[in-house]
Design a protein around this motif. Structure first.
Motif, short mmCIF file in Angstrom:
data_model
loop_
_atom_site.label_atom_id
_atom_site.label_comp_id
_atom_site.label_asym_id
_atom_site.label_seq_id
_atom_site.Cartn_x
_atom_site.Cartn_y
_atom_site.Cartn_z
N PHE A 60 47.38 21.06 38.41
CA PHE A 60 47.59 21.42 39.80
C PHE A 60 48.98 21.03 40.27
CE2 PHE A 60 43.00 20.96 39.29
CZ PHE A 60 42.60 22.23 39.69
N ASP A 61 49.68 20.24 39.48
CA ASP A 61 51.02 19.83 39.85
C ASP A 61 52.04 20.86 39.36
OD1 ASP A 61 49.85 17.58 40.77
OD2 ASP A 61 50.29 16.39 38.97
N GLY A 62 53.18 20.83 40.00
CA GLY A 62 54.33 21.58 39.51
C GLY A 62 54.06 23.06 39.35
N GLY A 63 53.07 23.58 40.04
CA GLY A 63 52.86 25.02 40.02
C GLY A 63 52.32 25.57 38.71
N ARG A 64 51.77 24.70 37.85
CA ARG A 64 51.27 25.23 36.58
C ARG A 64 50.09 26.16 36.78
NH1 ARG A 64 53.67 23.41 32.27
NH2 ARG A 64 52.20 24.59 31.02
N ILE A 65 49.42 26.00 37.93
CA ILE A 65 48.23 26.81 38.15
C ILE A 65 48.57 28.18 38.71
CG2 ILE A 65 47.70 26.15 40.53
CD1 ILE A 65 44.81 25.72 39.57
N VAL A 66 49.86 28.37 39.08
CA VAL A 66 50.27 29.63 39.71
C VAL A 66 49.90 30.87 38.89
CG1 VAL A 66 52.30 30.99 40.35
CG2 VAL A 66 52.04 28.66 41.19
N PRO A 67 50.20 30.88 37.56
CA PRO A 67 49.85 32.08 36.79
C PRO A 67 48.36 32.42 36.90
CG PRO A 67 51.15 30.57 35.46
CD PRO A 67 50.88 29.87 36.74
N LEU A 68 47.52 31.39 36.86
CA LEU A 68 46.07 31.63 36.94
C LEU A 68 45.73 32.34 38.24
CD1 LEU A 68 43.21 31.19 35.85
CD2 LEU A 68 43.17 29.02 37.07
N LEU A 69 46.29 31.82 39.36
CA LEU A 69 45.98 32.41 40.67
C LEU A 69 46.45 33.86 40.73
CD1 LEU A 69 46.86 29.36 42.94
CD2 LEU A 69 44.63 30.09 42.07
N ILE A 70 47.66 34.11 40.21
CA ILE A 70 48.18 35.48 40.26
C ILE A 70 47.31 36.42 39.43
CG2 ILE A 70 50.15 36.96 39.73
CD1 ILE A 70 51.98 34.66 40.27
N LEU A 71 46.94 35.97 38.23
CA LEU A 71 46.15 36.85 37.35
C LEU A 71 44.80 37.17 37.99
CD1 LEU A 71 47.00 35.38 33.84
CD2 LEU A 71 47.87 37.45 34.90
N ILE A 72 44.17 36.14 38.59
CA ILE A 72 42.88 36.39 39.25
C ILE A 72 43.07 37.38 40.39
CG2 ILE A 72 41.09 35.33 40.66
CD1 ILE A 72 41.38 32.82 39.00
N ALA A 73 44.16 37.19 41.16
CA ALA A 73 44.42 38.09 42.28
C ALA A 73 44.61 39.52 41.79
CB ALA A 73 45.66 37.61 43.03
N VAL A 74 45.32 39.68 40.66
CA VAL A 74 45.56 41.02 40.13
C VAL A 74 44.23 41.69 39.76
CG1 VAL A 74 46.50 42.28 38.16
CG2 VAL A 74 47.91 40.59 39.34
N VAL A 75 43.36 40.93 39.08
CA VAL A 75 42.07 41.50 38.66
C VAL A 75 41.25 41.90 39.89
CG1 VAL A 75 39.85 40.92 37.62
CG2 VAL A 75 41.97 40.35 36.44
N LEU A 76 41.20 41.00 40.87
CA LEU A 76 40.41 41.30 42.07
C LEU A 76 41.00 42.49 42.82
CD1 LEU A 76 39.51 37.71 43.31
CD2 LEU A 76 38.11 39.33 42.02
N ALA A 77 42.34 42.55 42.88
CA ALA A 77 42.98 43.68 43.57
C ALA A 77 42.65 44.99 42.86
CB ALA A 77 44.49 43.46 43.61
N LEU A 78 42.67 44.95 41.52
CA LEU A 78 42.36 46.15 40.75
C LEU A 78 40.94 46.62 41.03
CD1 LEU A 78 43.61 47.97 38.53
CD2 LEU A 78 42.40 46.58 36.87
N ALA A 79 40.00 45.65 41.00
CA ALA A 79 38.61 46.00 41.25
C ALA A 79 38.44 46.50 42.69
CB ALA A 79 37.71 44.80 40.99
N GLY A 80 39.14 45.85 43.62
CA GLY A 80 39.06 46.27 45.02
C GLY A 80 39.56 47.69 45.20
N ALA A 81 40.67 48.01 44.53
CA ALA A 81 41.21 49.37 44.62
C ALA A 81 40.24 50.37 44.02
CB ALA A 81 42.56 49.44 43.91
N ALA A 82 39.59 49.97 42.91
CA ALA A 82 38.66 50.87 42.24
C ALA A 82 37.46 51.18 43.13
CB ALA A 82 38.21 50.27 40.92
N GLU A 83 37.14 50.24 44.02
CA GLU A 83 36.01 50.42 44.92
C GLU A 83 36.14 51.74 45.71
OE1 GLU A 83 33.53 47.96 45.23
OE2 GLU A 83 32.48 49.49 46.37
N PHE A 84 37.39 52.12 46.01
CA PHE A 84 37.61 53.31 46.82
C PHE A 84 37.89 54.55 45.97
CE2 PHE A 84 38.90 49.58 49.24
CZ PHE A 84 38.05 49.71 50.34
N ALA A 85 37.90 54.38 44.63
CA ALA A 85 38.24 55.50 43.76
C ALA A 85 36.97 56.30 43.46
CB ALA A 85 38.86 54.97 42.47
#
Lengths: 295, 354
Positions: free
Chosen positions: B9-34
């Motif tokens: 949790f220090d030094g931003g090491r967790i940042v990639p994890l948060l971004i990747l999760i956000a990308v997956v959720l965004a993709l699924a969210g977009a698919a919801e309307f497809a």
């Protein structure tokens, strides 16, 4: 009973010969480049399609076409895909050969479709002959003969010609060979050409046996022959040929001796053997010299 | 915070994890309307993502290519199918099933976890001897795992139905189930690569001898990664089975192996970002190619790409990536905030063997 035993034996030796040729083709490339060439399957496939293209004209032309096709394809993939990667680590080479293999196969499926095509190639050889009371297929005898001739010729080439000597030197210690003035490009290209030639021979025999050509035809042969390369000893040429032969014989004997409900698991036994050999005797039955990884 | 456990949790090491999760959720969210068709494709893409992340846990961290993970997918798929199929369907497709299996009707989640656990168990048993092998021998051994599982599953007729498909599986995997498991897979892979065992394994990937000299017992860390990798791959197989509603042994062989490896290689197999990027990019590309193969109709004419072009292009793309950008799209790095300071990275360039 005796006749039956001889039939099984001839069957085993002819299949063994086919796998020995295939395994030798794979082993040659591994020897000089530390590359497991999955695309060997596509060399066999392309030779098969050359046979399909020319068999109506004449059998000799078909064989010639197969050789030219497979050798050209082998040289092409060496030049375009593998030469730029020379010296890359084995995992990268492995992925590259996997990609090359799939690229050629998928391109072929796109161009000609995936359905098998019938080829009436050397069907005269498929008839049975009776020798000393044993019924044998002429084609099996031809397969044995061709295998022996090609194995002897390859051995002669490696042992008695300058290029062959260079190739063995390169297989043993590539960097040292280069330092001593062996031209790497020529040696590796020659290895690919020979492996193409061997693939063409296998393709001709295989097509004559099955009468079919299809984009995935080399795959099964190569997967099984690959077992032979590993069991015989990766990087060792006698090992590859011997291992391939052994695996071919083993498939036929397992087919003949296993109870029917276990027969279908034949290949599983072969690959279990691979895993066991890798763990117990990773250098194979006939170890290659100079393969030990240096630090 | 200074304890080891919270170091990520220090030094931003967790940042990639948060971004990747956000990308997956965004993709699924977009698919919801497809449209439904596109939604199904994206669901399948997310399942592939789980498979690629599963493969990455072993391949990315150890540097050893594995051909065996599709076998773990198959094991997961069959185990879950056997445990969750309605007893009536089992009676039709698998009349010779042992009695204790014939009657079980587990809920989906229990079946999925059992599928993953079965794959992990097989990986543990097979990996125990095989993980001692050096790089290329280990790859061959994983290939042996693939072939053995293919032959056994394809011929063990009384339990798997052999060459026939198993049908009538409960179809419970939709867009959000797949997205949930994709997030879970990413979290597992991230925690593993940031764990002590994962970091030591990555050290041995960079330099086996130096790591061994520093007291890293590579074999046990490889085995741990192999087992986790098999579990995630097993889950991917379960998802695929319960997305399609059928299981066929042919599904789990060289073509799927190629697809999953291609995704990982193209994305970049040295980082989790690469695994996720590869799965998403290739899913979108294959979808475009599929549309191209259907073609566009202009008046009376249909202009279409030849069938199979997509597969050929995928193989070509993989080859070009290996030749010209060996670390893939992600280049061996993890993703970071586009405008923020660069995230610290443990990556170094791979060395050529001496």
């Amino acid at each position: 009973m005796m006749g039956q035993a001889i039939q099984v034996l001839v069957d085993a030796v002819s299949v063994g010969g086919l796998y020995a040729l295939t395994a030798l083709g794979i082993g040659l490339i591994f020897g000089v480049m530390r590359l497991i060439n999955f695309a060997h399957a596509q060399l066999i496939m392309i030779a098969g399609y050359a046979v399909l293209l020319f068999f109506a004209q004449s059998a000799a032309l078909a064989v010639l076409g197969a050789v030219v096709g497979a050798v050209l394809l082998a040289l092409l993939i060496e030049r375009t895909a593998f030469r730029p990667l020379r010296g890359a680590d084995p995992a990268t080479l492995l992925i590259a050969s996997f990609a090359v293999s799939f690229f050629i196969e998928k391109t072929m499926i796109m161009l000609v479709g995936s359905r098998p095509k019938g080829v009436d190639f050397l069907s005269a050889l498929a008839r049975q002959v009776e020798i000393a009371g044993v019924r044998l297929q002429l084609l099996q005898l031809v397969t044995i003969l061709v295998s022996v001739v090609l194995l002897v010729a390859t051995t002669w080439f490696l042992k008695s010609t300058r290029l062959g000597l260079e190739m063995r030197a390169a297989a043993e210690n590539f960097r040292m060979a280069e330092v001593l003035g062996i031209r790497a490009n020529r040696v590796i290209a020659t290895a690919f050409a020979i492996s193409g030639l061997l693939a063409a021979a296998v393709a001709c025999l295989f097509v004559a046996q099955t009468g079919l050509v299809q984009p995935r035809m080399g795959l099964q042969l190569v997967i099984i022959a690959f077992v032979g390369t590993v069991i015989g000893g990766l990087g060792s040429l006698p090992g590859a040929a011997f291992g391939g032969f052994l695996v071919g014989v083993a498939t036929i004997l397992l087919q003949a001796l296993l109870p029917p409900e276990l027969r279908v698991f034949r290949e599983a036994f072969l690959f279990l053997a691979v895993a066991v050999v890798l763990v117990v005797r990773p250098q194979g039955l006939i170890p290659a010299r100079g393969l030990k990884e240096r630090i | 915070m200074s304890t080891r456990g919270s170091a990520i949790f220090d030094g931003g090491r967790i940042v990639p994890l948060l971004i990747l999760i956000a990308v997956v959720l965004a993709l699924a969210g977009a698919a919801e309307f497809a449209p439904t068709v596109v939604q199904r494709r994206i669901t399948q893409g997310l399942i592939n993502l789980v498979a690629v992340v599963g493969l990455y846990v072993f391949v990315g961290n150890s540097g050893v290519l594995s051909f065996g993970n599709v076998a773990f997918m198959a094991i997961g798929a069959y185990v879950s199918a056997l445990l969750t199929m309605p007893a009536a369907a089992k009676g039709v497709f698998l009349p010779d099933l042992p009695a204790f299996l014939a009657a079980t009707e587990w809920p989906g989640l229990a079946g999925a976890l059992a599928g993953g656990a079965a794959a992990a168990l097989v990986a543990l048993v097979a990996g125990f001897p095989l993980m001692r092998l050096s790089g290329i021998s280990a790859s061959i051994a994983t290939f042996a795992i693939l072939v053995v599982s293919y032959v056994v599953l394809g011929n063990w007729t009384s339990v798997t139905g052999g060459q026939n498909s198993l049908m009538g599986l409960p179809i419970y995997v939709g867009l959000w189930t797949a997205a949930g498991w994709a997030v879970a897979a990413i979290v597992v892979a991230f925690l593993h690569q940031e764990s002590r065992s994962g970091l030591l394994l990555r050290a041995s990937r960079e330099d086996e001898v130096a790591a061994a000299a520093s007291g890293v017992h590579m074999v046990s860390h490889r085995l741990a990664a192999f087992v986790i990798s098999a579990f995630v791959s097993g889950i991917a197989g379960v998802l695929l089975a319960h997305f399609l509603g059928t299981v066929r042994v042919e599904t789990f062989y060289l073509d799927l192996t190629f697809l999953i490896i291609a995704m990982l290689v193209i994305g970049g197999m040295r980082s989790l970002t690469g695994a996720v990027a590869g799965a998403i990019v290739i899913t979108l590309l294959t979808e475009l190619m599929r549309l191209a193969e259907i073609g566009v109709t202009v008046g009376d004419m249909t202009i279409a790409a030849p069938g199979g072009l997509g597969d050929a292009l995928l193989a070509l793309l993989m080859l070009l990536i290996i030749l010209f950008r060996p670390n893939g799209i992600a280049g061996g790095r993890e993703i970071s905030w586009p405008f923020g300071p660069a995230t610290p990275t443990t990556e170094t360039q791979p060395r050529k063997p001496q």
